[in-house]
Design an enzyme around this catalytic site. Structure first.
Site, mmCIF file in Angstrom:
data_model
loop_
_atom_site.group_PDB
_atom_site.id
_atom_site.type_symbol
_atom_site.label_atom_id
_atom_site.label_comp_id
_atom_site.label_asym_id
_atom_site.label_seq_id
_atom_site.Cartn_x
_atom_site.Cartn_y
_atom_site.Cartn_z
ATOM 1 N N HIS A 72 -5.443 3.446 -4.859
ATOM 2 C CA HIS A 72 -5.560 3.839 -3.397
ATOM 3 C C HIS A 72 -6.079 4.903 -2.945
ATOM 4 O O HIS A 72 -5.496 5.592 -2.123
ATOM 5 C CB HIS A 72 -4.251 3.119 -2.942
ATOM 6 C CG HIS A 72 -4.273 2.790 -1.355
ATOM 7 N ND1 HIS A 72 -5.224 2.251 -0.529
ATOM 8 C CD2 HIS A 72 -3.370 3.271 -0.355
ATOM 9 C CE1 HIS A 72 -5.129 2.311 0.641
ATOM 10 N NE2 HIS A 72 -3.764 2.698 0.757
ATOM 11 N N HIS A 104 -5.132 9.724 -0.262
ATOM 12 C CA HIS A 104 -5.283 8.712 0.834
ATOM 13 C C HIS A 104 -5.949 9.346 2.099
ATOM 14 O O HIS A 104 -5.866 9.140 3.262
ATOM 15 C CB HIS A 104 -3.716 8.354 1.513
ATOM 16 C CG HIS A 104 -3.700 7.044 2.215
ATOM 17 N ND1 HIS A 104 -3.993 7.143 3.551
ATOM 18 C CD2 HIS A 104 -3.349 5.709 1.750
ATOM 19 C CE1 HIS A 104 -3.930 5.828 4.159
ATOM 20 N NE2 HIS A 104 -3.282 4.913 2.987
ATOM 21 N N HIS A 132 3.447 -2.435 3.984
ATOM 22 C CA HIS A 132 3.610 -0.827 3.609
ATOM 23 C C HIS A 132 5.128 -0.617 3.703
ATOM 24 O O HIS A 132 5.692 -0.317 4.628
ATOM 25 C CB HIS A 132 2.974 -0.183 4.973
ATOM 26 C CG HIS A 132 1.420 -0.047 5.276
ATOM 27 N ND1 HIS A 132 1.104 -1.056 5.959
ATOM 28 C CD2 HIS A 132 0.486 0.760 4.605
ATOM 29 C CE1 HIS A 132 -0.280 -0.969 6.089
ATOM 30 N NE2 HIS A 132 -0.827 0.234 5.028
ATOM 31 N N ASP A 169 0.719 -1.295 -0.008
ATOM 32 C CA ASP A 169 0.009 0.102 -0.055
ATOM 33 C C ASP A 169 0.932 1.168 -0.059
ATOM 34 O O ASP A 169 1.894 1.244 0.540
ATOM 35 C CB ASP A 169 -0.774 -0.070 1.165
ATOM 36 C CG ASP A 169 -2.259 -0.572 1.020
ATOM 37 O OD1 ASP A 169 -2.198 -1.452 -0.027
ATOM 38 O OD2 ASP A 169 -3.203 -0.567 1.767
ATOM 39 N N ASP A 170 0.180 2.292 -0.564
ATOM 40 C CA ASP A 170 0.922 3.830 -0.645
ATOM 41 C C ASP A 170 1.939 3.859 -1.706
ATOM 42 O O ASP A 170 2.048 3.073 -2.608
ATOM 43 C CB ASP A 170 1.428 4.077 0.709
ATOM 44 C CG ASP A 170 0.358 4.011 1.774
ATOM 45 O OD1 ASP A 170 -0.984 4.005 1.545
ATOM 46 O OD2 ASP A 170 0.674 3.854 3.078
#
Length: 237
Positions: free
Chosen positions: A107, A111, A202, A55-56
């Site tokens: 995503h 965020h 992450h 993610d991210d």
């Protein structure tokens, strides 16, 4: 007409707020249930197959180098859930992920927690990110992962209307501010993995412990007979 649309939007936002205040907290944070559309947190299978997801980001080349080398050395393809503003800053990194054969997922742009937002902002967060994912060269299905796993009313309705699959996870040993060692992260991840799992990590923003844990996780699960596929491959069987 504009007044009617405005009233509808206000009504939806108020309903979402009432759901939050009236006990919607569990639904908002559920990784297995949403009120509309398709949600996948894992796949029910006896086959030893799992999906590794990150993610991210993207952030810088150094983070990408660490992940891509580890994955390439082990011939593993992963799914990267990226933020649009990160792709805008580092378009070359996103393109590298695609060139290496990895899957890209959405995503959101920046965020945010995707609750209590007007439908227009939800659409912008998703569609603007889609656009940059396509510009990076990715041609496959774009699944969606909500930041923090949060979704309640407006987001699922939008995703259902646009026929988008929501992907959460069933294994997550790290967190965005995790101080665990690579060994601890890998051990916790492997211990909780089962056939059909979707693993969340992450590894961006210089999180070296998580980056180092990736190879350990892959090696340990390989020794147990697991193989790794992308999220779309896992869902499609």
């Amino acid at each position: 007409m504009r007044l009617r649309v405005t009233l509808i939007i206000v009504g939806i936002c108020l309903l979402e707020l009432l759901l939050v205040l009236g006990g919607g907290y569990r639904l908002m944070n559920s990784r297995t249930v949403q009120i509309a559309g398709r949600l996948v947190d894992r796949v029910d299978t006896a086959e030893k197959v799992v999906a590794l997801t990150f993610d991210d980001g993207p952030t810088g080349e150094a983070d990408a180098d660490a992940m891509l080398q580890t994955l390439a050395d082990r011939d593993v393809r992963a799914t990267f859930y990226l933020n649009g503003n990160g792709i805008e800053r580092f378009p070359g990194v996103a393109a590298r992920l695609v060139d290496a054969g990895h899957e890209l997922g959405n995503h959101t742009w920046s965020h945010p927690r995707m609750i209590l937002l007007p439908p227009s902002e939800i659409a912008r967060q998703v569609s603007a990110t889609d656009r940059l994912i396509r510009q990076a060269g990715y041609e496959g299905e774009i699944t969606f992962r909500p930041p923090y796993g949060k979704k309640l009313l407006t987001l699922p309705l939008y995703l259902a209307a646009t026929q988008r699959t929501t992907v959460t996870w069933d294994v997550a040993a790290d967190s965005e501010d995790s101080a665990s060692s690579a060994e601890d992260l890998a051990a916790a991840t492997v211990a909780n993995t089962r056939p059909g799992s979707i693993i969340l990590l992450h590894p961006w923003y210089g999180r070296s412990a998580t980056q180092q844990a990736i190879g350990m996780i892959i090696d340990d699960l390989h020794r147990q007979g697991y193989r790794f596929v992308t999220v779309s491959e896992l869902i499609d069987g």
